[in-house]
Design a protein around this motif. Sequence first.
Motif, short mmCIF file in Angstrom:
data_model
loop_
_atom_site.label_atom_id
_atom_site.label_comp_id
_atom_site.label_asym_id
_atom_site.label_seq_id
_atom_site.Cartn_x
_atom_site.Cartn_y
_atom_site.Cartn_z
N PRO A 560 0.76 -1.13 -0.17
CA PRO A 560 0.01 0.01 -0.12
C PRO A 560 0.88 1.19 0.00
O PRO A 560 1.92 1.05 0.29
CB PRO A 560 -0.74 0.05 1.19
CG PRO A 560 -0.60 -1.40 2.04
CD PRO A 560 0.76 -1.84 1.22
N LEU A 561 0.30 2.50 -0.23
CA LEU A 561 1.06 3.85 -0.41
C LEU A 561 1.44 3.82 1.13
O LEU A 561 2.32 4.56 1.58
CB LEU A 561 0.07 4.80 -0.82
CG LEU A 561 -0.03 4.57 -2.38
CD1 LEU A 561 -1.15 5.46 -2.80
CD2 LEU A 561 1.36 5.27 -2.96
N GLU A 562 0.26 3.72 2.31
CA GLU A 562 0.54 4.04 3.63
C GLU A 562 1.23 2.75 4.54
O GLU A 562 0.87 1.69 3.93
CB GLU A 562 -0.54 4.72 4.29
CG GLU A 562 -1.55 3.64 4.47
CD GLU A 562 -2.34 3.59 3.19
OE1 GLU A 562 -3.43 2.85 3.46
OE2 GLU A 562 -2.17 4.08 2.14
N MET A 563 1.80 3.16 5.42
CA MET A 563 2.49 1.91 6.27
C MET A 563 1.59 1.83 7.44
O MET A 563 1.81 2.48 8.44
CB MET A 563 3.95 2.17 6.54
CG MET A 563 4.80 2.42 5.48
SD MET A 563 6.43 2.55 5.66
CE MET A 563 7.10 3.26 4.00
N SER A 564 0.44 0.69 7.41
CA SER A 564 -0.38 0.85 8.17
C SER A 564 -0.85 -0.60 8.99
O SER A 564 -1.86 -0.92 9.24
CB SER A 564 -1.81 1.41 7.88
OG SER A 564 -2.18 0.71 6.66
N ALA A 565 0.28 -1.46 8.49
CA ALA A 565 0.15 -2.87 9.15
C ALA A 565 0.14 -2.68 10.59
O ALA A 565 0.66 -2.13 11.25
CB ALA A 565 1.02 -3.86 8.56
N PHE A 566 -0.56 -4.06 11.09
CA PHE A 566 -0.71 -4.15 12.66
C PHE A 566 0.73 -4.54 13.12
O PHE A 566 1.47 -3.92 13.97
CB PHE A 566 -1.40 -5.10 12.96
CG PHE A 566 -2.83 -5.02 12.72
CD1 PHE A 566 -3.51 -3.62 12.75
CD2 PHE A 566 -3.83 -5.79 12.41
CE1 PHE A 566 -4.79 -3.48 12.61
CE2 PHE A 566 -5.19 -5.60 11.96
CZ PHE A 566 -5.66 -4.31 12.13
N SER A 567 1.52 -5.25 12.50
CA SER A 567 2.99 -5.74 12.54
C SER A 567 3.49 -5.88 11.20
O SER A 567 2.97 -6.41 10.16
CB SER A 567 3.34 -6.69 13.55
OG SER A 567 2.55 -8.00 13.07
N THR A 568 4.86 -5.67 11.09
CA THR A 568 5.58 -5.77 9.79
C THR A 568 5.76 -7.07 9.43
O THR A 568 6.42 -8.04 10.13
CB THR A 568 7.16 -5.25 9.89
OG1 THR A 568 6.93 -3.82 10.17
CG2 THR A 568 7.82 -5.08 8.64
N ALA A 569 5.25 -7.47 8.29
CA ALA A 569 5.82 -8.88 7.68
C ALA A 569 5.76 -8.74 6.05
O ALA A 569 5.38 -7.98 5.62
CB ALA A 569 4.75 -9.96 8.11
N ILE A 570 6.56 -9.56 5.52
CA ILE A 570 6.45 -9.86 3.92
C ILE A 570 5.92 -11.15 3.49
O ILE A 570 6.59 -12.26 3.99
CB ILE A 570 7.78 -9.68 3.40
CG1 ILE A 570 8.49 -8.07 3.82
CG2 ILE A 570 7.99 -10.04 1.96
CD1 ILE A 570 9.83 -7.94 3.32
N ALA A 571 4.81 -11.43 2.95
CA ALA A 571 4.57 -12.62 2.13
C ALA A 571 5.17 -12.67 0.93
O ALA A 571 5.31 -12.02 0.15
CB ALA A 571 2.96 -12.55 1.91
N VAL A 572 5.61 -14.13 0.80
CA VAL A 572 6.51 -14.42 -0.43
C VAL A 572 5.79 -15.54 -1.21
O VAL A 572 5.40 -16.56 -0.69
CB VAL A 572 7.74 -14.87 -0.32
CG1 VAL A 572 8.68 -15.04 -1.22
CG2 VAL A 572 8.48 -13.76 0.92
N SER A 573 5.69 -15.46 -2.35
CA SER A 573 5.32 -16.63 -3.39
C SER A 573 6.42 -16.67 -4.56
O SER A 573 6.84 -15.61 -5.26
CB SER A 573 4.15 -16.29 -4.13
OG SER A 573 3.93 -15.27 -4.67
#
Length: 639
Positions: A560-573
């Motif tokens: 997203p344009l803004e950083m609003s995740a509850f906690s930081t993570a990266i999903a990888v495929s």
Amino acid sequence: MQEKELKILNYLKDQTSCVTASSIADDLGFSIRSVKTYISNINTNYPNLIFSSRKGYFIQDKERLANILNNFTNNDIPQSSKSRQAYILKLLLLQQQTKNLDELADELCISPVTLMNEISKIKAELKNFDLVFKTKNNCVYIEGLEKNKKKMISHLIYNEIKENFISLDLLQTYFQNLDLKVIKEVVTERLLANHYFINDFSLINFILHLAITMQRSLENLTTPEVLDSLNNVHITETVSKLLREICDDLKKYFPVHFTDNEFYNLALILTTSIVNENITQLEYPQLNDIIGPKICNLMELIQNKMKDSLYINLNNPDFMIRFSLHLYNMLVRLENNINLRNPQLLTIKNTYPYIYDVSVFIANIITEETDYVISEDEIAYIALHIGVLIEEQKALRNKVKVIVLCPRYYSTHLKLVKKIHAIFENDVILSGVITTPDELKNFSDYDLVISTIHVNICLTVPMIVISNYFDNKDISIIANEIEKIKKARLRTILEKKLKFIFKRELFFYNPGFSNKEDAINYLSNALNKFGYVDSSFQERIYERERISPSAYLNIAIPHPLEMSAFSTAIAVSIHPTPINWNQNKVNVVFMLAINEEDRILFRDIFDFVTEIISNKKYFQTLLKTKTYEDFINLLITSV
């Protein structure tokens, strides 16, 4: 020349060093044997074009290659559907008003049925430019406003040259009756005489518009049109005078005329492209009266949001002046629906993905404030401005602090320091120059000691020994050590963060996605399922994608344009067989979910992801990584 031979030449033209047949085969999907055969054929027809050695293949004479590609593109009968459509459109728009259908089919060596299929596709494309494809007495022609025909011509030419070297010589192939070098000389001389500055890309754009107008004048294809008063921007007398001088000079070389409407449109392009050299010498506060409060307020908003959201400081006087003037010109273009194409769009996007992504962020701020949709071409122009500043800041942050140890002998130590600084200015900060080892105790903050003598002392940082002569071997030793230190820094940072940001439950190998939408929906749902983001995250990903697709060559980094995740993570495929992502084929997707408190990590994550994927051998290994454990180990060892 075969199509696959042409693909190899287009691939090699972008390489800066030798590449093996294996690398070419992997990237283009050919067999190694086929690659060698195609290269042999090319060198038979164009002797010594492709240099061959144990390290692989390389083209040294890029200018010769460009001429070969240009000649091939323009002399051969179009073979693909797209090239046939482009041929037909250029023929009708640039060269003549009507064309007999039977003659056209013969020229293209296709059947009348195939020709009608191509025409059907052309009709759909013409609608985007408010043009109509007409047939009368077995002849075809295009109807519509002159300004729309010129837009269509510009669109066609840029689509053809965007994968090649953008140059005046390449544009020249489309205008056989005009000498573009003469046009460029006239324009640049008049700009210089009137104290105006124009960047190279804008100059090429202006010359292209001039050439299209002049070509149609030579063919007597222009028609008078009434000026559109709805979007009528006031053209200053200084710009009008400048353009009159350019047009009058051009008439001395070419039998052309410019209608009032054409003059206005060209003046509008000039207005949105040039900058008075005297203005660039002003202090930023002095610009207020020139650019107005609207641009000043927009600049302040961009500054604040960049600092708050991305930790990027734009408070650089030279940047502020240049970028404010760029914003001013860009808004005039948007208000008047002027499309400024950027021939370096793909290069900028794929080579500097982080800078491009920051520019998308800025473009969205502009859109929210003005309601204008910013094109990818305009985003790439923003990237040209923002990139210089960000790269300077990055270079300063990444510099290695060096102590030089060199015993005093006349001025030997000073000469050595001067040479080191000259060669490694962009990589090091000279923290001190000492003549004895004892002086090291006076320093605490340094990363490397460069010495001309062997010293038996224990240090917590590396020490390298070079000769007093400072030859090429010494330069290589220093360069290698600097690179090691920089990589060690990155490794230290990332080893602590990798398991923090990459999660076992968010790693997917060959999940069976068929396209971009599958990937976005599945990965965002996974992030939501495990509590990293809320239910609106997916729609915010799509909002960012609508501004500009997040695919860079064969990877995609949606976020997203803004950083609003509850906690930081990266999903990888990971996809051994690539999936469609707009115009790209993507093998790896990294979906970023960043918490606001971790926004300082954003750049490190972005740089890390793009750097590891740029290594071809590593990338091939990554595509075979099936488990989370192997994935994490590969990331750590890659740095």
